[in-house]
Structure formats: C-alpha cells, structure tokens
Scaffold this motif. Structure first.
Motif, short mmCIF file in Angstrom:
data_model
loop_
_atom_site.label_atom_id
_atom_site.label_comp_id
_atom_site.label_asym_id
_atom_site.label_seq_id
_atom_site.Cartn_x
_atom_site.Cartn_y
_atom_site.Cartn_z
N THR A 55 0.92 -1.27 -0.20
CA THR A 55 -0.08 -0.31 -0.02
C THR A 55 0.97 1.18 -0.02
N PRO A 56 0.58 2.28 -0.42
CA PRO A 56 1.24 3.72 -0.86
C PRO A 56 1.26 4.23 0.52
N SER A 57 2.34 4.89 0.91
CA SER A 57 2.12 5.73 2.14
C SER A 57 1.44 6.79 2.06
N VAL A 58 0.87 7.36 3.24
CA VAL A 58 0.14 8.55 3.11
C VAL A 58 0.90 9.74 3.68
N LYS A 59 0.96 10.65 3.15
CA LYS A 59 1.64 11.90 3.30
C LYS A 59 0.75 12.89 4.14
N SER A 60 1.20 13.28 5.53
CA SER A 60 0.27 14.14 6.12
C SER A 60 1.27 15.15 6.87
N PHE A 61 0.41 16.09 7.12
CA PHE A 61 1.17 17.33 8.04
C PHE A 61 0.87 17.12 9.69
N SER A 62 1.80 17.12 10.27
CA SER A 62 1.70 16.62 11.70
C SER A 62 1.11 17.64 12.47
N ASP A 63 -0.15 17.28 13.26
CA ASP A 63 -0.61 18.29 14.03
C ASP A 63 -0.10 19.15 15.16
N LYS A 64 0.93 18.66 15.38
CA LYS A 64 2.02 19.38 16.31
C LYS A 64 2.63 20.54 15.73
N TYR A 65 2.62 20.91 14.50
CA TYR A 65 3.25 21.76 13.69
C TYR A 65 2.11 22.97 13.30
N VAL A 66 0.76 22.68 13.55
CA VAL A 66 -0.02 23.63 12.81
C VAL A 66 -0.07 24.94 13.54
N SER A 67 0.05 24.88 14.98
CA SER A 67 0.13 26.36 15.61
C SER A 67 1.25 26.91 15.18
N LEU A 68 2.30 26.50 15.04
CA LEU A 68 3.56 27.02 14.60
C LEU A 68 3.44 27.46 13.26
N LEU A 69 2.91 26.68 12.26
CA LEU A 69 2.63 27.06 11.08
C LEU A 69 1.67 28.47 11.03
N LEU A 70 0.64 28.43 11.72
CA LEU A 70 -0.42 29.58 11.69
C LEU A 70 0.47 30.60 12.25
N LYS A 71 1.18 30.68 13.30
CA LYS A 71 1.96 31.87 13.85
C LYS A 71 3.10 32.44 12.92
N ASP A 72 4.06 31.45 12.41
CA ASP A 72 5.14 31.92 11.89
C ASP A 72 5.38 31.63 10.33
N GLY A 73 4.33 30.51 9.94
CA GLY A 73 4.81 30.13 8.58
C GLY A 73 4.44 31.06 7.30
N PHE A 74 3.67 32.03 7.54
CA PHE A 74 3.27 33.01 6.65
C PHE A 74 4.00 34.51 6.52
N VAL A 75 4.73 34.31 7.37
CA VAL A 75 5.55 35.68 7.70
C VAL A 75 6.29 36.06 6.52
N LYS A 76 6.29 37.09 5.87
CA LYS A 76 7.06 37.54 4.73
C LYS A 76 8.07 38.66 4.92
N ASN A 77 7.62 39.62 6.09
CA ASN A 77 8.41 40.84 6.40
C ASN A 77 7.99 40.99 7.87
N PRO A 78 8.79 40.36 9.05
CA PRO A 78 8.54 40.36 10.34
C PRO A 78 8.53 42.02 10.98
N GLU A 79 9.11 42.66 10.36
CA GLU A 79 9.48 44.25 10.64
C GLU A 79 7.90 44.88 10.26
N ALA A 80 7.23 44.45 9.38
CA ALA A 80 6.18 45.39 8.97
C ALA A 80 5.23 45.43 10.09
N LYS A 81 4.39 46.53 9.92
CA LYS A 81 3.28 46.89 10.92
C LYS A 81 2.17 46.46 10.16
N GLU A 82 1.84 46.52 9.05
CA GLU A 82 0.62 46.18 8.22
C GLU A 82 0.46 44.59 8.17
#
Length: 180
Positions: A1-28
C-alpha cells in the motif's frame, strides 16, 4: 500500500504563527504575512476544503456574524446564484459571462485561471456550508477576512486595473507585481 503523506498536527500552531511571515518588521498585517495563503490554509485545515475549492469563493461567500463566528459557503462555480445585490436572479456563469469570464471550473480557461471542482454535495441553492472544526480557526479566518477585504483586496484590484486586468467577484486575487 502507498504511504500517506500528512502534516503533523503538532506543527499547525507553529505554521499559523510563523509560517506565513514575509516581513517580520512590517506593521501592516497584509505586508507582514501572506494573508491569502493563510486564509486558504485555514479553509483546508479547519474547514475541510480541497486545495482547489477556495479559488471558487466569491468575496460575498464569506458572511461574518455578530457572535464572532463566520459563515462561509462553497457555491457551484456556474449554477449557483450570484447572491449579489441586483444580480440575485442570475446564475454565476451568466454574471461572469457579462464580465467576459468563465467559471473557474470551465476547461476552456487558461491553466492559471482554472480551478478544479469535484461533485461536491450541494443544497437546492447549489451551496455547501464550510464548517470550521475549531472556533479559534474560525475567528482567525474572520479577522483575516476583514483585513483582506478592507486593505488588501482593494489594492490588488486597483493593481490589476492599472495592469489592464479585469474586475471580478472572486475572493482571492493573484498578486501580479509582488508585494503591495
């Protein structure tokens, strides 16, 4: 059977906190983070959407509620009504046709404009509600939606117009010229 790829739930909060930051110095927030990607990720992780379904959302398919919740509806790309004032009796395909556009699930679209649509179970209005599985994710989506609609989307639509692009009702807009 093929392996299933998944995103570990232990990283979700870290993803939402830091995963989309493009410019940490920006105010907007829309300069600091990739709000579009974060909103789409929230829809997929906490609303159960397939990766292509958020691209069918129109700006008015999200309905913030006074109690802090947020109703979001996936609507059939061509058969659902527009739910726009003055256009309420028109199907989306007719409204888009008036703009010179096709629904995003139409195979005649270019690869960059096309988005897949599977036979989602819809109601008599050709709509299916998205139910967030966590109230904090729903609240975050609602807050990002307000920022996106008030600050980010209008700038992207103006940028599109200045580049000869067209106005459209889709919620998520391609950022043609990079950061705004």
């Amino acid at each position: 059977t093929p392996s299933v790829k998944s995103f570990s739930d232990k990283y979700v909060s870290l993803l939402l906190k830091d995963g989309f930051v493009k410019n940490p110095e920006a105010k907007e927030p829309w300069v600091r983070e990739d709000i579009t990607a974060k909103m789409i990720t929230l829809l997929m992780l906490f609303g159960g959407t397939r990766h292509s379904e958020p691209y069918h959302l129109w700006f008015n398919d999200v309905i913030p509620q006074h109690d802090g919740s947020c109703k979001v509806f996936l609507r059939h790309p061509s058969e659902a009504l527009t739910f726009l004032p003055g256009e309420n009796e028109n199907a989306r395909k007719l409204y888009l046709n008036e703009l010179g556009l096709l629904p995003r699930n139409n195979n005649s679209n270019s690869k960059s404009y096309k988005a897949g649509w599977k036979n989602l179970q819809v109601n008599e209005d050709y709509s299916a509600p998205i139910h967030f599985i966590h109230p904090a994710a729903e609240k975050m989506f609602k807050e990002l939606y307000f920022i996106y609609i008030k600050h980010f989307r209008p700038k992207l639509m103006a940028l599109r117009a200045s580049n000869g692009g067209y106005s459209h009702p889709f919620l998520f807009i391609n950022n043609w010229d990079g950061d705004i």
